[in-house]
Design an enzyme around this catalytic site. Structure first.
Site, mmCIF file in Angstrom:
data_model
loop_
_atom_site.group_PDB
_atom_site.id
_atom_site.type_symbol
_atom_site.label_atom_id
_atom_site.label_comp_id
_atom_site.label_asym_id
_atom_site.label_seq_id
_atom_site.Cartn_x
_atom_site.Cartn_y
_atom_site.Cartn_z
ATOM 1 N N SER A 1 0.842 -1.189 0.000
ATOM 2 C CA SER A 1 0.000 0.000 0.000
ATOM 3 C C SER A 1 0.884 1.248 0.000
ATOM 4 C CB SER A 1 -0.953 -0.032 1.195
ATOM 5 O OG SER A 1 -1.983 0.904 1.049
ATOM 6 N N ASP B 1 -8.900 -4.301 -6.808
ATOM 7 C CA ASP B 1 -8.591 -3.408 -5.689
ATOM 8 C C ASP B 1 -9.437 -2.144 -5.814
ATOM 9 O OD1 ASP B 1 -7.444 -1.742 -3.764
ATOM 10 O OD2 ASP B 1 -5.431 -2.554 -4.084
ATOM 11 N N HIS C 1 -7.778 -4.955 -2.029
ATOM 12 C CA HIS C 1 -6.521 -4.417 -1.501
ATOM 13 C C HIS C 1 -5.813 -5.387 -0.552
ATOM 14 C CE1 HIS C 1 -3.711 -1.184 -1.050
ATOM 15 N NE2 HIS C 1 -3.913 -1.049 0.241
#
Length: 927
Positions: free
Chosen positions: A769, A846, A879
């Site tokens: 991330s 995502d 994600h």
């Protein structure tokens, strides 16, 4: 942006065995040996064998510091170590085996002396063992401060860290308020040997410690059976919420996830006396509802269906529709995607007044927000079947996703008068324009409402006080952070209303809020409600954390968690509402990382110790409670046993100075660390604004496996921009994300590269991330000079692609800071070519950090011919990357890729050459 899944993304799903080759063998895999030189290849493995043979033949001997010695050759191992070293041929030449010429009497004397010494050693050993001075390694308690690990031979495995083997058992208590005024009541769901849902007095867990004069509330059953029937079907409660009077229970069944926090469910109202359930919506038991909340008066439930707000009255057994404009682009009472993700961190935008007379709710209009398509190639999250002939097409979910600089959803706070069945809006002068307004917190304060709102870039804060009955309101505080430190205002959800009580010395209503003070986040008490000059409850060069935890209104005591002892520790403190008598609740004489949850009356608390030693939890009475109570609810004995038996990494904590700023680090070393060897080093980081990765929690995670299982050194450094090292060091990143974060990782890597035990040619960095973004940014800024390898999972590559509320808080808008967006994006891709190799992974579905980020970077790489990278994508994964065993593949890929990197395989790939053609001999015919 939430903390990266890569920080702790271990799946609960069972996983297959992970084979760890015992030797560095080309045919079975390539586990790196930490003792290798900078480029470990097969030829070096054979060199090692030859050197060992030479040593055995007496050409040289292996001493304790020999870099060629395997980790399992440690002489200190009590079971396998060599207590008395054998002699080499060289020693035999100096001290021949024959004793020609030795005096017989002297020989007899030496034998007697040797016998006496051996006898004394045996007696001493017996005394040592019999008095328990000796403990096998498997019985020695885990010491997080240890710099040497006792050898037990058991290694941490990837299977273990991917599963729950090293996860500390942890319990949460659902404290509830008693209708009869008792304190310390909790909700027990599906407890062993008990009815399904029971209210108990926490003191019944250990009545031996309770004063006989104290009345312990008796248990009461709310739901007896684990299942209930309705309409010929059996239902199982997923989530439960008792009414305040404990006469009914709101039940959710058939939960279906929506986004990170939100879900759909069927809701039921369960009657405690009758032990029967009825649908929340009469006659419609299967309707999917987005949210349902009890009135504080227990006689009504507000719920959201199809983005419209409804009121179910239990007193009159009717349903009132409060809003009618809800739909695909208008949300009432629940947040849209960006408000759920970045503002409320939850699925509710509905707030009841304490008297049950009003409901405040957020109306969100997404009409102007652009859509982003998320594709699902294997699954159908909508739950619908494709039309005939369209089975081969992916399902596409269109999300209203405001990227940086795009139109934001327009939000307005509205109110519903229950008695009048009327919705209304209170106009406030001087408010932000529709496209420049974020409403971040709503708190009822008696008959008034405290509303926090900021401009879209979060550097101007207005605190508005609304008188709901009078339908008027005004701003009581307005702050521009540019005049303070040039940073931003954090979103908080801990503002606490303090009602007036003259008998307790509180003449007027007030509230406690977190404010910027002394370059840190501190607690302030504002009274009366419209006062803009507070009483500071805390101050100093430390910070409160998500505070206050609770307020004891009977004794005017505020409890909170803070970093007063150390930025990487957490202790619990108390302070009077006057700002005096600040003192610790937890033992600050020992290192600790605590969190705490309080009973409704603040007389009891669940105190959770998270590290650095083995975590534990206990229920305690609070200092102001006259009836002292303490009960251990979790000791994690199995975890402690495992920590004794397994060789965990050695953790070294400290600080480094970069540009005069002290930064926290933790270095994880292999269990049998030898400072005379040369180790490869993996840097793991998240680096997001306000985050913290270096702390004193007990963890055995992927980084622990890298150190203890693979034998590498693993380092985490919290650079500038991260939390709890002062706002000055946090807000320096504003307007140019990645500049200082990458700079500090490179500076740290240079410090480690200069250490005698580090192989400077084998340095890698990884993150997920924001950590993935900073991995790429670090490689770009470094240009291969320090870091040779990098692994980025679900990275942002251009902040124009991320959501507006998060991004603009740190970067402003692209319209006003175009240069900052240009420099923060991964644009200098030719610099990436200077590293040996890097890896990228991303989930195709995502919804948070869109696949667009990785695809755009891949196009940039193609345009300039950069090829020294690998890519792995995961269909239908979001994600967290979990779909179809994806999470396991992520960590297998990280592990094997890293092993290949540190074994020098990517150096071969970078200079790939075909083998020379071998001549082909003609086959002669047989005569």
């Amino acid at each position: 942006m939430a903390p990266a899944p890569g920080m702790a993304p271990y799946s609960d799903e069972p996983t297959g065995p992970f084979h760890r080759p015992e030797h560095n063998d080309e045919s079975t895999g390539r586990m790196s040996h930490e003792s290798e030189s900078s480029v470990s290849t097969t030829s070096i493995v054979f060199d090692r064998i030859e050197e060992r043979l030479a040593a055995k033949e007496g050409h040289f001997e292996l001493d304790d510091h020999d870099p060629m010695k395997e980790a399992d050759d440690d002489d200190n191992d009590l079971e396998t170590g060599r207590f008395l070293g054998g002699r080499s041929s060289t020693q035999e030449e100096d001290f021949p085996a024959k004793n020609d010429g030795m005096n017989r009497g002297m020989r007899r004397t030496l034998i007697i002396v040797a016998g006496l010494l051996i006898s004394a050693w045996v007696v001493g050993l017996f005394f040592y063992v019999s008095h328990k001075s000796y403990k096998p390694a498997s019985q020695i308690e885990h010491d997080p401060q240890a710099t040497v690990v006792q050898g037990t031979g058991k290694q941490v495995t990837l299977d273990q860290v991917m599963g729950s083997y090293w996860r500390a058992e942890s319990h949460s208590i659902s404290w509830i308020e008693s209708p009869d005024g008792e304190d310390g009541l909790l909700l027990l769901k599906d407890g062993p040997g008990k009815d399904f849902l029971v209210v108990e007095d926490v003191r019944t867990q250990n009545s031996a410690g309770v004063n006989a004069a104290v009345d312990v509330a008796s248990s009461r059953t709310l739901i007896k059976e684990r299942h209930f029937d309705f309409g010929g079907q059996t239902h199982t409660p997923g989530r439960v919420w008792p009414s305040k009077d404990l006469k009914k229970v709101l039940i959710a069944t058939n939960l279906e996830a929506n986004w990170r926090h939100s879900f759909y469910a069927s809701y039921w109202v369960f009657d405690v006396d009758m032990q029967i359930a009825e649908p929340l919506i009469p006659g419609e038991p299967n309707v999917r509802v987005q949210l349902a909340q009890w009135s504080p008066t227990s006689d009504a439930i507000a719920y959201v269906r199809d983005n419209n707000l409804f009121l179910r009255s239990l007193k009159h057994d009717k349903v009132v529709q409060i809003t009618k404009d809800g739909g695909a682009e208008v949300f009432n009472g629940v947040p849209d995607w960006v408000y759920e993700e970045e503002v409320f961190s939850g699925n509710s935008a509905t707030w009841w007044s304490e008297d049950g007379n009003y409901i405040a709710y957020l109306r969100t209009n997404e009409t102007g927000v652009p859509e982003y398509p998320v594709q699902y190639f294997l699954s159908r999250p909508s739950g619908t079947e494709p039309a005939p002939g369209e089975e081969s097409y992916p399902e596409v979910r269109q999300i209203k996703y405001p990227k940086a600089g795009a139109h934001n959803p327009v939000v307005n706070l509205k109110f519903y008068d229950v008695a009048r069945d009327e919705s209304f809006t209170v106009e406030i002068s001087g408010r932000f324009a529709d496209d420049d307004r974020l409403i971040t917190e709503v708190v009822w304060a008696g008959g008034q409402v405290i509303v926090k709102e900021t401009n879209r870039v979060s550097d101007v804060l207005r605190v508005v006080l609304v008188d709901v009955a009078a339908r008027t309101g005004k701003a009581v505080r307005e702050l521009d952070v540019k005049a303070i430190d040039g940073g931003w205002f954090e979103i908080t959800h801990k503002t606490k209303y303090i009602p007036a009580d003259p008998s307790k010395g509180r003449e007027q209503d007030g509230y406690i809020d977190m404010v910027i003070h002394d370059d840190n986040d501190h607690l302030a008490y504002f009274t009366p409600l419209n006062n803009s000059e507070p009483i500071m409850l805390t101050s100093g060069h430390w910070e409160v954390v998500d505070a206050p935890s609770t307020v004891d209104l009977d004794n005017n005591i505020v409890y909170f968690v803070a970093t007063k002892e150390s930025s990487i520790q957490r202790h619990v403190y108390q302070v009077d509402l006057s700002g005096n008598n600040l003192k610790a609740v937890t033992d600050t004489g020992s290192e600790g990382y605590y969190d705490i949850s309080f009973s409704a009356g603040t007389g009891y608390a669940l105190l959770s110790y998270r590290g650095p030693n083995i975590p534990w939890q206990k229920v305690i009475s609070t200092p102001a409670n006259a009836h002292k109570y303490e009960h251990m609810v979790e000791e994690n004995k199995e975890l402690a046993k495992s920590a004794r038996e397994y060789e965990l990494p050695i953790k070294i904590y400290g600080t480094i100075k970069v540009d005069g700023v002290e930064l926290n680090y933790v270095e994880r070393r292999p269990p049998h660390f030898d400072k005379n060897k040369k180790y490869p080093v993996l840097f793991q980081q998240y680096s997001g604004p306000g985050s913290q990765s270096v702390n004193k929690r007990f963890t055995v995670d992927y980084q622990s496996y890298v150190a203890a299982g693979l034998g590498y050194v693993c380092v985490t450094v919290d650079g500038r921009g991260t939390g709890f090292i002062g706002r000055k060091n946090r807000v320096i990143i504003r307007g140019d994300l990645g500049k200082w974060e990458a700079h500090d990782q490179i500076a740290a890597a240079k410090i480690w590269a200069s250490k005698s035990y580090v192989d400077e040619e084998r340095l890698a960095i990884w993150g997920w991330s924001f950590g993935g973004f900073n991995t790429l940014k670090t490689l770009e800024q470094d240009g291969g000079r320090t870091f040779k390898y990098g692994m980025a999972v679900a990275p942002v590559t251009d902040w124009r692609f991320y959501d507006s509320i998060y991004t603009e808080r740190y970067m402003l808008t692209p319209q006003t800071n175009g240069h900052g967006y240009d420099t923060s994006a991964i644009n200098n891709v030719t610099a990436l070519k200077q590293s040996v190799r890097f890896l990228m992974m991303h989930g195709v579905a995502d919804d948070n950090v869109h696949m667009q980020n990785s695809l755009t970077l891949l196009d940039k790489l193609n345009m300039v011919g950069v090829e020294n990278y690998d890519v792995h994508v995961f269909p239908d994964s979001d994600h967290g990357i979990y779909f179809h065993n994806a999470n396991r593949i992520v960590y297998d890929k990280l592990t094997n890729w890293l092993i290949n990197a540190f074994n020098g395989e990517w150096i071969k790939v970078a200079n790939a050459k075909p083998q020379k053609k071998r001549s082909i001999q003609p086959i002669l015919p047989i005569l």
